[in-house]
Scaffold this motif. Structure first.
Motif, PDB file in Angstrom:
ATOM      1  N   LEU A   1       0.829  -1.202   0.000  1.00 54.48           N
ATOM      2  CA  LEU A   1       0.000   0.000   0.000  1.00 54.48           C
ATOM      3  C   LEU A   1       0.867   1.256   0.000  1.00 54.48           C
ATOM      4  CD1 LEU A   1      -2.892  -0.922   2.468  1.00 54.48           C
ATOM      5  CD2 LEU A   1      -3.169  -0.208   0.080  1.00 54.48           C
ATOM      6  N   ALA A   2       1.950   1.236   0.774  1.00 57.38           N
ATOM      7  CA  ALA A   2       2.861   2.380   0.792  1.00 57.38           C
ATOM      8  C   ALA A   2       3.471   2.603  -0.592  1.00 57.38           C
ATOM      9  CB  ALA A   2       3.955   2.163   1.832  1.00 57.38           C
ATOM     10  N   GLU A   3       3.834   1.520  -1.275  1.00 56.32           N
ATOM     11  CA  GLU A   3       4.376   1.635  -2.628  1.00 56.32           C
ATOM     12  C   GLU A   3       3.321   2.192  -3.586  1.00 56.32           C
ATOM     13  OE1 GLU A   3       5.636  -2.260  -3.608  1.00 56.32           O
ATOM     14  OE2 GLU A   3       7.296  -2.290  -2.169  1.00 56.32           O
ATOM     15  N   ALA A   4       2.083   1.755  -3.415  1.00 58.85           N
ATOM     16  CA  ALA A   4       1.009   2.232  -4.287  1.00 58.85           C
ATOM     17  C   ALA A   4       0.786   3.731  -4.114  1.00 58.85           C
ATOM     18  CB  ALA A   4      -0.281   1.469  -3.986  1.00 58.85           C
ATOM     19  N   TRP A   5       0.924   4.228  -2.882  1.00 58.13           N
ATOM     20  CA  TRP A   5       0.763   5.666  -2.663  1.00 58.13           C
ATOM     21  C   TRP A   5       1.900   6.460  -3.294  1.00 58.13           C
ATOM     22  CZ3 TRP A   5      -3.199   8.479  -1.856  1.00 58.13           C
ATOM     23  CH2 TRP A   5      -4.323   7.932  -1.242  1.00 58.13           C
ATOM     24  N   LEU A   6       3.085   5.898  -3.300  1.00 60.57           N
ATOM     25  CA  LEU A   6       4.194   6.572  -3.973  1.00 60.57           C
ATOM     26  C   LEU A   6       3.923   6.666  -5.470  1.00 60.57           C
ATOM     27  CD1 LEU A   6       6.967   7.858  -3.919  1.00 60.57           C
ATOM     28  CD2 LEU A   6       7.971   5.569  -3.985  1.00 60.57           C
ATOM     29  N   GLU A   7       3.373   5.599  -6.042  1.00 59.11           N
ATOM     30  CA  GLU A   7       3.018   5.619  -7.460  1.00 59.11           C
ATOM     31  C   GLU A   7       1.976   6.698  -7.755  1.00 59.11           C
ATOM     32  OE1 GLU A   7       3.700   0.830  -8.313  1.00 59.11           O
ATOM     33  OE2 GLU A   7       1.682   1.681  -8.217  1.00 59.11           O
ATOM     34  N   VAL A   8       1.010   6.833  -6.859  1.00 61.73           N
ATOM     35  CA  VAL A   8      -0.029   7.849  -7.051  1.00 61.73           C
ATOM     36  C   VAL A   8       0.576   9.247  -7.044  1.00 61.73           C
ATOM     37  CG1 VAL A   8      -1.996   8.976  -5.929  1.00 61.73           C
ATOM     38  CG2 VAL A   8      -1.971   6.509  -6.195  1.00 61.73           C
ATOM     39  N   MET A   9       1.445   9.510  -6.083  1.00 63.03           N
ATOM     40  CA  MET A   9       2.028  10.843  -5.985  1.00 63.03           C
ATOM     41  C   MET A   9       2.899  11.156  -7.193  1.00 63.03           C
ATOM     42  SD  MET A   9       2.815  11.269  -1.914  1.00 63.03           S
ATOM     43  CE  MET A   9       2.939  13.048  -2.076  1.00 63.03           C
ATOM     44  N   MET A  10       3.616  10.156  -7.687  1.00 63.08           N
ATOM     45  CA  MET A  10       4.400  10.374  -8.895  1.00 63.08           C
ATOM     46  C   MET A  10       3.487  10.562 -10.098  1.00 63.08           C
ATOM     47  SD  MET A  10       7.399  10.604  -7.884  1.00 63.08           S
ATOM     48  CE  MET A  10       7.998  10.849  -9.551  1.00 63.08           C
ATOM     49  N   GLY A  11       2.383   9.802 -10.134  1.00 65.36           N
ATOM     50  CA  GLY A  11       1.426   9.963 -11.219  1.00 65.36           C
ATOM     51  C   GLY A  11       0.810  11.346 -11.225  1.00 65.36           C
ATOM     52  N   GLU A  12       0.511  11.870 -10.053  1.00 59.40           N
ATOM     53  CA  GLU A  12      -0.054  13.214  -9.956  1.00 59.40           C
ATOM     54  C   GLU A  12       0.934  14.261 -10.455  1.00 59.40           C
ATOM     55  OE1 GLU A  12      -3.129  12.748  -6.189  1.00 59.40           O
ATOM     56  OE2 GLU A  12      -1.028  13.220  -5.818  1.00 59.40           O
ATOM     57  N   ARG A  13       2.199  14.054 -10.180  1.00 61.05           N
ATOM     58  CA  ARG A  13       3.212  15.004 -10.647  1.00 61.05           C
ATOM     59  C   ARG A  13       3.346  14.960 -12.164  1.00 61.05           C
ATOM     60  NH1 ARG A  13       6.848  17.319  -7.480  1.00 61.05           N
ATOM     61  NH2 ARG A  13       8.492  17.111  -9.036  1.00 61.05           N
TER      62      ARG A  13
ATOM     63  N   HIS B   1      -8.179   6.945  -9.203  1.00 64.77           N
ATOM     64  CA  HIS B   1      -7.371   5.910  -8.555  1.00 64.77           C
ATOM     65  C   HIS B   1      -7.042   6.307  -7.121  1.00 64.77           C
ATOM     66  CE1 HIS B   1      -4.519   2.639  -8.143  1.00 64.77           C
ATOM     67  NE2 HIS B   1      -3.616   3.511  -7.720  1.00 64.77           N
ATOM     68  N   ARG B   2      -6.744   7.568  -6.898  1.00 61.91           N
ATOM     69  CA  ARG B   2      -6.439   8.036  -5.541  1.00 61.91           C
ATOM     70  C   ARG B   2      -7.616   7.777  -4.604  1.00 61.91           C
ATOM     71  NH1 ARG B   2      -4.381  11.919  -1.839  1.00 61.91           N
ATOM     72  NH2 ARG B   2      -2.468  12.341  -2.990  1.00 61.91           N
ATOM     73  N   ILE B   3      -8.823   8.081  -5.063  1.00 57.69           N
ATOM     74  CA  ILE B   3     -10.008   7.882  -4.227  1.00 57.69           C
ATOM     75  C   ILE B   3     -10.178   6.405  -3.883  1.00 57.69           C
ATOM     76  CG2 ILE B   3     -12.529   8.018  -4.192  1.00 57.69           C
ATOM     77  CD1 ILE B   3     -12.260  10.564  -5.921  1.00 57.69           C
ATOM     78  N   ALA B   4     -10.021   5.542  -4.893  1.00 55.70           N
ATOM     79  CA  ALA B   4     -10.173   4.104  -4.654  1.00 55.70           C
ATOM     80  C   ALA B   4      -9.093   3.583  -3.714  1.00 55.70           C
ATOM     81  CB  ALA B   4     -10.132   3.354  -5.982  1.00 55.70           C
ATOM     82  N   LEU B   5      -7.861   4.049  -3.904  1.00 54.40           N
ATOM     83  CA  LEU B   5      -6.763   3.610  -3.047  1.00 54.40           C
ATOM     84  C   LEU B   5      -6.945   4.115  -1.620  1.00 54.40           C
ATOM     85  CD1 LEU B   5      -4.049   2.154  -2.805  1.00 54.40           C
ATOM     86  CD2 LEU B   5      -2.928   4.290  -3.490  1.00 54.40           C
ATOM     87  N   GLN B   6      -7.449   5.322  -1.482  1.00 52.04           N
ATOM     88  CA  GLN B   6      -7.685   5.870  -0.145  1.00 52.04           C
ATOM     89  C   GLN B   6      -8.732   5.047   0.604  1.00 52.04           C
ATOM     90  OE1 GLN B   6      -8.648  10.035  -0.190  1.00 52.04           O
ATOM     91  NE2 GLN B   6      -8.462  10.250   2.023  1.00 52.04           N
ATOM     92  N   ARG B   7      -9.787   4.655  -0.089  1.00 55.63           N
ATOM     93  CA  ARG B   7     -10.817   3.831   0.543  1.00 55.63           C
ATOM     94  C   ARG B   7     -10.260   2.480   0.969  1.00 55.63           C
ATOM     95  NH1 ARG B   7     -15.662   5.076  -3.836  1.00 55.63           N
ATOM     96  NH2 ARG B   7     -16.287   7.109  -2.992  1.00 55.63           N
ATOM     97  N   LEU B   8      -9.444   1.874   0.105  1.00 52.56           N
ATOM     98  CA  LEU B   8      -8.872   0.571   0.430  1.00 52.56           C
ATOM     99  C   LEU B   8      -7.880   0.679   1.585  1.00 52.56           C
ATOM    100  CD1 LEU B   8      -8.596  -2.427  -0.220  1.00 52.56           C
ATOM    101  CD2 LEU B   8      -6.833  -1.826  -1.906  1.00 52.56           C
TER     102      LEU B   8
ATOM    103  N   ARG C   1      -4.060  -1.835  -8.486  1.00 47.18           N
ATOM    104  CA  ARG C   1      -2.769  -1.427  -9.052  1.00 47.18           C
ATOM    105  C   ARG C   1      -2.641  -1.850 -10.512  1.00 47.18           C
ATOM    106  NH1 ARG C   1       2.174  -2.436  -4.959  1.00 47.18           N
ATOM    107  NH2 ARG C   1       3.137  -0.896  -6.348  1.00 47.18           N
ATOM    108  N   ASN C   2      -3.242  -2.976 -10.866  1.00 48.81           N
ATOM    109  CA  ASN C   2      -3.183  -3.416 -12.263  1.00 48.81           C
ATOM    110  C   ASN C   2      -3.943  -2.469 -13.186  1.00 48.81           C
ATOM    111  OD1 ASN C   2      -1.590  -5.657 -11.750  1.00 48.81           O
ATOM    112  ND2 ASN C   2      -3.336  -7.036 -11.468  1.00 48.81           N
TER     113      ASN C   2
END
Length: 225
Positions: A136-148, A159-166, A214-215
């Motif tokens: 999950l920590a790795e997935a959040w790093l991917e999100v932040m890089m994706g946002e940038r 994706h951020r909303i779905a990941l936050q809920r999970l 993540r897929n």
């Protein structure tokens, strides 16, 4: 995407340092990783409130939050477990940080019941921490890089909303498992809540949800698509 190359090494900051402006939240060319210093906060209501505000401030500045916490750190008592769980809840309350902690061997004298509980809780939560909280920590790093990279495109936001809920669901179930099992063990000297046949299916279902999520999130594809 090589996320490891995008992370800026972070220093340790006490919540008061964050609130005083000692850390400005600058991300530079990568994602800022802020390691929070948690010593002396558990069980202190005033410092716990400072921590909550500091975490919120770091979130607003686009920073990832990291920390280290031993579940039995301090005096090895059931009260310590309760205080540390409350501390973890304060950090991960909004679902943008995975709940993580260690269960280190006990040092010094403690109640036999505390020692027995530690022997049961450590193997029960380890799959959760290694197979779920870490990814999950790795997935959040991917999100932040994706946002940038994608400047807030709809695919990243969804994706951020779905990941936050999970993440929120995983955090809640993990911390409830620890707090409920500790309370039951303290009262009766035993608990079935940590049995593998009860814990494993819950972890497995959450892992499957994370893998599917993540897929579906491929920042490189979104860039070209």
């Amino acid at each position: 995407m090589d996320t490891d190359q995008s992370m800026v090494a972070g220093a340790s900051w006490a919540p008061r340092d964050v609130l005083s402006g000692a850390y400005d939240g600058s991300r530079g060319d990568g994602v800022s990783l802020v390691r929070l210093e948690l010593s002396g906060i558990a069980g202190d209501a005033a410092r716990l409130r400072e921590l909550v505000v500091a975490v919120q401030l770091l979130r607003c500045k686009g920073c990832m939050v990291e920390y280290e916490l031993d579940l039995f750190g301090g005096s090895p008592r059931f009260a310590t477990v309760r205080e540390n769980v409350a501390l973890l809840r304060a950090i991960v309350v909004d679902g943008t940080t995975a709940a993580r902690f260690t269960v280190n061997p006990l040092v010094g004298d403690c109640s036999p019941w505390v020692a027995s509980y530690r022997e049961q809780v450590a193997p029960a939560v380890q799959p959760w921490l290694s197979r779920l909280s870490a990814p999950l920590a790795e997935a959040w790093l991917e999100v932040m890089m994706g946002e940038r990279m994608l400047l807030g495109m709809t695919g990243v936001a969804a994706h951020r909303i779905a990941l936050q809920r999970l993440t929120l669901r995983s955090n809640t179930e993990l911390l409830n498992l620890v707090s409920d099992s500790a309370r039951e063990f303290e009262l009766s000297g035993d608990t079935r809540l940590l049995d593998d046949e009860l814990v494993s299916p819950r972890v497995g279902a959450l892992i499957e949800s994370l893998l599917a999520l993540r897929n579906r999130f491929q920042p490189d594809r979104l860039l070209t698509g």
